[in-house]
Design an enzyme around this catalytic site. Structure first.
Site, short mmCIF file in Angstrom:
data_model
loop_
_atom_site.label_atom_id
_atom_site.label_comp_id
_atom_site.label_asym_id
_atom_site.label_seq_id
_atom_site.Cartn_x
_atom_site.Cartn_y
_atom_site.Cartn_z
N GLU A 36 0.85 -1.23 0.10
CA GLU A 36 -0.26 0.26 0.27
C GLU A 36 0.90 1.07 -0.11
O GLU A 36 0.56 2.16 -0.66
CB GLU A 36 -1.46 0.31 1.14
N HIS A 71 -10.97 -5.38 8.88
CA HIS A 71 -11.33 -5.48 8.32
C HIS A 71 -12.67 -4.08 8.25
O HIS A 71 -13.89 -4.00 7.11
CB HIS A 71 -12.81 -6.15 6.80
#
Lengths: 361, 330
Positions: free
Chosen positions: B64, B133
């Site tokens: 990322e 998540h």
């Protein structure tokens, strides 16, 4: 898939000059042209003067701090000279001399260390990214910039500089990996000066060399004697040409030495001995280049004087520019956070302006 | 660009926004993890690689910081990257790039280098997701000067806020409430929503104001429905834009009712909800009949799926907070 053997660096760092400035026998690469070597020497002289002058300005309290590249000027010069006008340089805080060699006004470069603003020069003017302080982060910017250029069909190369310590950061690895996957035209140029502030190379990496890290990403790598100006130029020239030709990213490790402390705020005697530093004095890139050029009768007295005068003029401009006491404008604090200040920032700017007007009255 | 209002899910509306932006502006590039042929794990980028080619919408290595760092360089070189962080908590490796470069480069360079980057972050819970998540990470970004932070609660808003974010010359962290991805509603690409920086009153009401954003807006609207049946009229304000914040609309709404509850899914301590309470209290104190209340997540790591209902602000908690707004003093 590239052959791993082809990606590995040379057994020993590439050298064109020995430590006394004599050409080595059986060198791996041809010498750069005489004109190029003279231009490099002129740039070395300026780089050294810039380093010394900035150090003096710190001692006079004119600069907050200066991370010097004293002893690394061959790398600084090489990084700038290897690039074409349309290319980009991504320097770190220790690469002031390279930024100056690329053509940026030294006073603008020192804006950060003078404390007037963060980045003082327009990155688009000379195609030099702001000097990066967070380690290795700028390498990814170089990858993105180079990839964008490639997508548009331009032949731009990005030279991404970092030090040995930065090769431990995650972004170093991500940058090499991304560049290799996207075949981005980036030259990663690691100046291994043996120290990350106080921590020696052995604590950063157990790899055979930092250049050996390239093979793990499929990146072609080379290592060079970082105090040998002709070798640095020759290796970087080749790397830039390869990147430009579409051969993907290149990794170059220059073996050099940080002659001074990390900054003026650091005390290098706490972690290294005079015995260790001593031999590097004799390997000074300027002395080596000078000896070579004199022997080749390329460096006339007139030229030496000319180069020295040029460097002195740069130093004088630095002294004058850095000592100029133009107080930065506090209202600018709110001007560039967003393209248009938010209502909240307009409110806060008005608050500060009011505070200042009351102070002034 | 389609002009007929159609019913789309938020996921489809976001996809349409990306497609329209890419078609209109050749400098828009979409990349991230699994956004290519797969179309993203939530299918937001579905079909973009097929339509625009793998140069315009492409998969990256799984890193990322690399994705956002690369976006910085591409933006420096004239492009408008739209990057996807696969999940809220998977964006954390990019934090340094976001905070030290995306947010600061314009300021660092005195306005010379702007970074028109959109960082899309699917966020928050309510979908039974396992650990990592379901984070509500908006406060990290909202706290960072230089970032615009928006979060839609309807498909129509999702379309227009994303189009506007892509067109913005400033970096935008675009927070997508995952639990609202699949709900369908009318989207009219031709009729713009209020811009970035504007809150909207989603439901009129006269007794108290619920201030919510992202995933909490649907909860607030449900609570208002339930309250109406008990004879209490609740107004619902959708903040939409966390940075810049619309003090004007929010405060006008609060002044009109004199009572307010801020509803947000994130943990309450040092949160966006806290900031809203502070701002409202500072500006509307004399219009307030009661202290402004917060209904937020507890200050705990996001729970496992079987326990998440205890963390998420529900209708009952919102109504209890409304009940606590000192009605007896009326």
């Amino acid at each position: 898939m590239a052959d791993a053997q082809d990606l590995l660096p040379s057994e020993q760092p590439v050298r064109l000059l020995d430590e006394t400035g004599r050409p080595v026998a059986g060198a791996a690469l041809p010498f750069p042209t005489a004109d190029r070597l003279l231009a490099a020497y002129a740039s070395l002289v300026v780089g050294r003067r810039v380093n010394d002058q900035a150090g003096a300005l710190v001692r006079q309290g004119r600069l907050a701090v200066y991370p010097s590249s004293h002893g690394q000027e061959a790398c600084q010069t090489g990084a700038a000279l290897a690039l074409a006008e349309g290319d980009w340089l991504f320097p770190t805080y220790r690469d002031t001399a390279a930024v100056v060699a690329r053509g940026v006004d030294p006073v603008e470069v020192l804006t950060l260390l003078k404390g007037d603003w963060h980045a003082g020069y327009d990155p688009y003017e000379h195609r030099v990214a702001p000097q990066a302080t967070p380690l290795a982060t700028q390498l990814l910017h170089a990858v993105g910039l180079a990839h964008a250029a490639r997508l548009r069909g331009e032949d731009t190369v990005a030279m991404a500089m970092c030090g040995d310590g930065a090769t431990s950061e995650g972004d170093f690895h991500e940058a090499l990996n991304f560049a290799a996957v996207f075949k981005a035209p980036v030259v990663f140029f690691v100046q291994n000066n043996e120290y990350a502030i106080s921590v020696p190379l052995a604590r950063q990496s157990a790899a055979p060399s930092l250049a050996h890290k390239g093979v793990g990403y499929g990146v072609n790598a080379e290592r060079v004697d970082g105090n040998d100006t002709p070798a640095v130029l020759a290796v970087l020239d080749r790397a830039v040409a390869a990147a430009r030709a579409g051969e993907g990213p290149q990794l170059v490790e220059a073996h050099t030495y940080r002659m001074q402390a990390h900054t003026n705020a650091d005390d290098a005697t706490r972690y290294r001995s005079d015995e260790e530093v001593g031999p590097w004095v004799a390997r000074d890139p300027l002395l080596r280049m000078e000896a070579y050029l004199k022997r080749k009768r390329l460096l006339t007295k007139a030229r030496r004087t000319e180069f020295a005068e040029r460097a002195e003029a740069v130093a004088a401009a630095m002294r004058e520019g850095v000592s100029r006491d133009a107080e930065p404008d506090p209202s600018e604090l709110f001007a560039h956070v967003f393209s248009t200040p938010t209502p909240q920032l307009r409110e806060q700017a008005a608050f500060l302006a009011d505070e200042l007007s009351r102070e002034g009255s | 660009m389609a002009t007929d209002p159609t019913k789309l899910s938020m996921a489809q509306a976001l996809n349409r926004a990306l497609r329209d932006a890419m078609a209109e502006d050749g400098s828009v590039y979409v990349f991230g993890e699994d956004v290519g042929p797969l179309g993203g794990v939530f299918r937001i980028t579905d079909g973009l690689t097929a339509e625009f080619g793998e140069n315009r919408c492409f998969d990256t290595p799984l890193a990322e910081s690399g994705i956002v760092g690369m976006a910085v360089g591409m933006a420096m070189n004239g492009m408008r990257p739209v990057v996807e962080m696969q999940f809220d908590a998977f964006a954390y490796p990019a934090f340094e790039q976001i905070v030290s470069h995306v947010a600061k480069t314009r300021n660092r360079t005195r306005g010379r280098v702007g970074l028109p980057i959109v960082i899309r972050v699917p966020y928050a819970g309510g979908i039974g997701g396992v650990e990592h998540h379901c984070d509500s990470s908006e406060a990290y970004y909202a706290h960072t000067p230089g970032l615009t932070v928006v979060t839609p609660s309807t498909p129509h808003d999702a379309y227009h806020l994303l189009r506007e974010s892509i067109a913005s010359d400033d970096p935008v962290v675009f927070m997508e409430p995952k639990k609202l991805y699949w709900g369908k509603d009318e989207v009219d690409p031709a009729s713009p929503a209020p811009g970035i920086g504007r809150a909207v009153v989603r439901r009129p009401g006269t007794d108290a104001t619920l201030i919510a954003y992202g995933p909490a807006v649907s909860t607030a609207l449900e609570a208002a429905d339930a309250a109406a049946q008990e004879g209490r009229s609740l107004q619902v304000v959708d903040v939409r834009s966390l940075v810049p914040f619309d003090d004007e609309t929010v405060c006008e709404a609060v002044r009109s009712t004199g009572r307010a509850v801020v509803v947000a899914e994130a943990s309450g301590y040092a949160s966006v909800a806290s900031e809203i309470v502070a701002r409202v209290t500072e500006r509307c104190f004399h219009s307030l009949a009661a202290p402004v209340r917060r209904v937020t997540g507890f200050d705990i790591p996001f729970p496992p799926p079987k326990l998440e209902r205890f963390q998420l602000p529900g209708v009952d908690r919102v109504l209890d907070a409304v009940d606590d707004l000192q009605w007896e003093d009326q």
